[in-house]
Design a protein around this motif. Sequence first.
Motif, PDB file in Angstrom:
ATOM      1  N   UNK A   1      56.290  28.068  37.704  1.00  7.29           N
ATOM      2  CA  UNK A   1      56.233  26.903  36.820  1.00  7.29           C
ATOM      3  C   UNK A   1      56.408  27.360  35.368  1.00  7.29           C
ATOM      4  N   UNK A   2      57.202  26.596  34.607  1.00  4.11           N
ATOM      5  CA  UNK A   2      57.453  26.952  33.219  1.00  4.11           C
ATOM      6  C   UNK A   2      56.197  26.758  32.377  1.00  4.11           C
ATOM      7  N   UNK A   3      55.999  27.644  31.415  1.00  2.00           N
ATOM      8  CA  UNK A   3      54.863  27.508  30.504  1.00  2.00           C
ATOM      9  C   UNK A   3      55.141  26.482  29.418  1.00  2.00           C
ATOM     10  N   UNK A   4      56.401  25.994  29.353  1.00  2.00           N
ATOM     11  CA  UNK A   4      56.796  25.053  28.315  1.00  2.00           C
ATOM     12  C   UNK A   4      56.743  23.609  28.817  1.00  2.00           C
ATOM     13  N   UNK A   5      56.588  22.683  27.871  1.00  2.00           N
ATOM     14  CA  UNK A   5      56.630  21.255  28.164  1.00  2.00           C
ATOM     15  C   UNK A   5      58.067  20.785  27.942  1.00  2.00           C
ATOM     16  N   UNK A   6      58.859  20.839  29.010  1.00  2.00           N
ATOM     17  CA  UNK A   6      60.289  20.561  28.938  1.00  2.00           C
ATOM     18  C   UNK A   6      60.547  19.145  28.444  1.00  2.00           C
ATOM     19  N   UNK A   7      61.567  18.982  27.584  1.00  2.00           N
ATOM     20  CA  UNK A   7      61.885  17.687  27.007  1.00  2.00           C
ATOM     21  C   UNK A   7      62.341  16.671  28.055  1.00  2.00           C
ATOM     22  N   UNK A   8      62.751  17.134  29.229  1.00  2.00           N
ATOM     23  CA  UNK A   8      63.205  16.231  30.289  1.00  2.00           C
ATOM     24  C   UNK A   8      62.063  15.719  31.148  1.00  2.00           C
ATOM     25  N   UNK A   9      60.828  16.118  30.838  1.00  2.00           N
ATOM     26  CA  UNK A   9      59.669  15.690  31.613  1.00  2.00           C
ATOM     27  C   UNK A   9      58.839  14.702  30.791  1.00  2.00           C
ATOM     28  N   UNK A  10      58.000  13.960  31.483  1.00  2.00           N
ATOM     29  CA  UNK A  10      57.114  13.023  30.776  1.00  2.00           C
ATOM     30  C   UNK A  10      56.174  13.781  29.843  1.00  2.00           C
ATOM     31  N   UNK A  11      55.691  14.919  30.288  1.00  2.00           N
ATOM     32  CA  UNK A  11      54.795  15.722  29.461  1.00  2.00           C
ATOM     33  C   UNK A  11      55.477  16.169  28.173  1.00  2.00           C
ATOM     34  N   UNK A  12      56.731  16.610  28.303  1.00  2.00           N
ATOM     35  CA  UNK A  12      57.479  17.023  27.120  1.00  2.00           C
ATOM     36  C   UNK A  12      57.760  15.860  26.187  1.00  2.00           C
ATOM     37  N   UNK A  13      58.099  14.704  26.759  1.00  2.00           N
ATOM     38  CA  UNK A  13      58.352  13.514  25.939  1.00  2.00           C
ATOM     39  C   UNK A  13      57.102  13.121  25.161  1.00  2.00           C
ATOM     40  N   UNK A  14      55.938  13.168  25.828  1.00  2.00           N
ATOM     41  CA  UNK A  14      54.685  12.803  25.164  1.00  2.00           C
ATOM     42  C   UNK A  14      54.336  13.788  24.051  1.00  2.00           C
TER      43      UNK A  14
ATOM     44  N   UNK B   1      56.562  15.269  22.080  1.00  2.00           N
ATOM     45  CA  UNK B   1      57.382  14.896  20.929  1.00  2.00           C
ATOM     46  C   UNK B   1      56.978  13.538  20.368  1.00  2.00           C
ATOM     47  N   UNK B   2      56.446  12.647  21.227  1.00  2.00           N
ATOM     48  CA  UNK B   2      55.918  11.372  20.713  1.00  2.00           C
ATOM     49  C   UNK B   2      54.758  11.641  19.759  1.00  2.00           C
ATOM     50  N   UNK B   3      53.855  12.536  20.185  1.00  2.00           N
ATOM     51  CA  UNK B   3      52.713  12.884  19.327  1.00  2.00           C
ATOM     52  C   UNK B   3      53.189  13.489  18.010  1.00  2.00           C
TER      53      UNK B   3
ATOM     54  N   UNK C   1      54.323  20.814   4.120  1.00  2.00           N
ATOM     55  CA  UNK C   1      53.864  21.962   4.900  1.00  2.00           C
ATOM     56  C   UNK C   1      53.182  21.508   6.195  1.00  2.00           C
ATOM     57  N   UNK C   2      52.441  20.399   6.124  1.00  2.00           N
ATOM     58  CA  UNK C   2      51.806  19.859   7.330  1.00  2.00           C
ATOM     59  C   UNK C   2      52.863  19.407   8.336  1.00  2.00           C
ATOM     60  N   UNK C   3      53.891  18.705   7.851  1.00  2.00           N
ATOM     61  CA  UNK C   3      54.946  18.229   8.752  1.00  2.00           C
ATOM     62  C   UNK C   3      55.690  19.403   9.384  1.00  2.00           C
ATOM     63  N   UNK C   4      55.903  20.447   8.599  1.00  2.00           N
ATOM     64  CA  UNK C   4      56.592  21.632   9.098  1.00  2.00           C
ATOM     65  C   UNK C   4      55.782  22.302  10.199  1.00  2.00           C
ATOM     66  N   UNK C   5      54.464  22.396  10.007  1.00  2.00           N
ATOM     67  CA  UNK C   5      53.580  23.003  11.005  1.00  2.00           C
ATOM     68  C   UNK C   5      53.577  22.172  12.292  1.00  2.00           C
TER      69      UNK C   5
ATOM     70  N   UNK D   1      55.034  23.562  15.856  1.00  2.04           N
ATOM     71  CA  UNK D   1      54.159  23.635  17.028  1.00  2.04           C
ATOM     72  C   UNK D   1      54.775  22.920  18.227  1.00  2.04           C
ATOM     73  N   UNK D   2      55.367  21.740  17.987  1.00  2.66           N
ATOM     74  CA  UNK D   2      56.028  21.007  19.068  1.00  2.66           C
ATOM     75  C   UNK D   2      57.227  21.787  19.594  1.00  2.66           C
ATOM     76  N   UNK D   3      57.954  22.426  18.686  1.00  2.00           N
ATOM     77  CA  UNK D   3      59.110  23.230  19.087  1.00  2.00           C
ATOM     78  C   UNK D   3      58.691  24.395  19.968  1.00  2.00           C
ATOM     79  N   UNK D   4      57.568  25.025  19.634  1.00  3.73           N
ATOM     80  CA  UNK D   4      57.071  26.142  20.438  1.00  3.73           C
ATOM     81  C   UNK D   4      56.598  25.656  21.803  1.00  3.73           C
ATOM     82  N   UNK D   5      55.827  24.578  21.839  1.00  2.00           N
ATOM     83  CA  UNK D   5      55.270  24.097  23.106  1.00  2.00           C
ATOM     84  C   UNK D   5      56.349  23.562  24.048  1.00  2.00           C
ATOM     85  N   UNK D   6      57.428  23.027  23.482  1.00  3.59           N
ATOM     86  CA  UNK D   6      58.497  22.466  24.317  1.00  3.59           C
ATOM     87  C   UNK D   6      59.498  23.515  24.773  1.00  3.59           C
TER      88      UNK D   6
END
Length: 281
Positions: free
Chosen positions: A1-14, A16-18, A255-259, A263-268
């Motif tokens: 199982x991938x350690x990432x939250x793939x953008x094609x999954x509901x988890x990944x979409x959520x 990026x929504x956050x 700086x907050x938006x960049x962080x 973080x979303x880029x790393x997790x996905x």
Amino acid sequence: MSKFKDMETEEGMLLWRECFQNHINILAKCERLVRESNSKRAIKLYPLFSAIIEDSISLDLLATNSRVNQCYIISRALLERVINLSYLLYAPDDEYNSFVDYTKNKAARSLSRKIEIEGQKKVSLEFSNDAYELPQDYKDAVDRFTSAKGREIPRWTKLSIDKRADFLDKKSGKNLLMHVLMIYGDASEALHGTLYGALFHYGLYNPSARPKDKSDFDREKYNTLSFLYLMGSGAIGTLLFCLKENGVEVNESYLESKLVFNNASEESGLAEEARRASRKI
């Protein structure tokens, strides 16, 4: 199982929504900073900033309810407003003045409207009485945006949206131009009522990944929504960069938006993909 939250999954979409919802909150916190800033241009262009907040909230509402086709339409509005506001913070005076005069020109023309077909007036609307006279600066603006043949000039700048996005990418190191490529044309088709514009968001015209069953359609939906959330987040990040570079005190928000985005880029897994691609170059 991938350690990432793939953008094609509901988890990944959520994920990026956050990210996008966090960017909306960051943007809202900057509202007073823009409205009361020392940047005269930022203050005068505040209505665009306010509209960007409204577009972002509208996009979130549509995306949360999986209204993907309409998401493209509002995303185009969001993207164009971000590009125009950001560009105008840097633009020379003549370009900025052209934008202001174009607004006066449109306001003046809106008072008297008509549709002609083959030289015959079919319908018309008048929103002022005979006693009303336009202010001189509005008359001058109409003249400025009237061609030698008497037709309205429909643009305030000679720079296409592609060139404005490219200008901003060079300033910020971001990627608005890719967002324009991914959204602008499809959103236009949706707006213009074509069959393609009613169907493209289902992935039906992608020969390499055409959906065949519900799981395929769900994957396409999640991937598209993830991208739209990513696009909105990235656009807001670019706007905050341009504001801080032009005298608005939003450095902490940037700086907050960049962080949040990183973080979303790393997790996905998006950041890892980018690193792998750079190593191949």
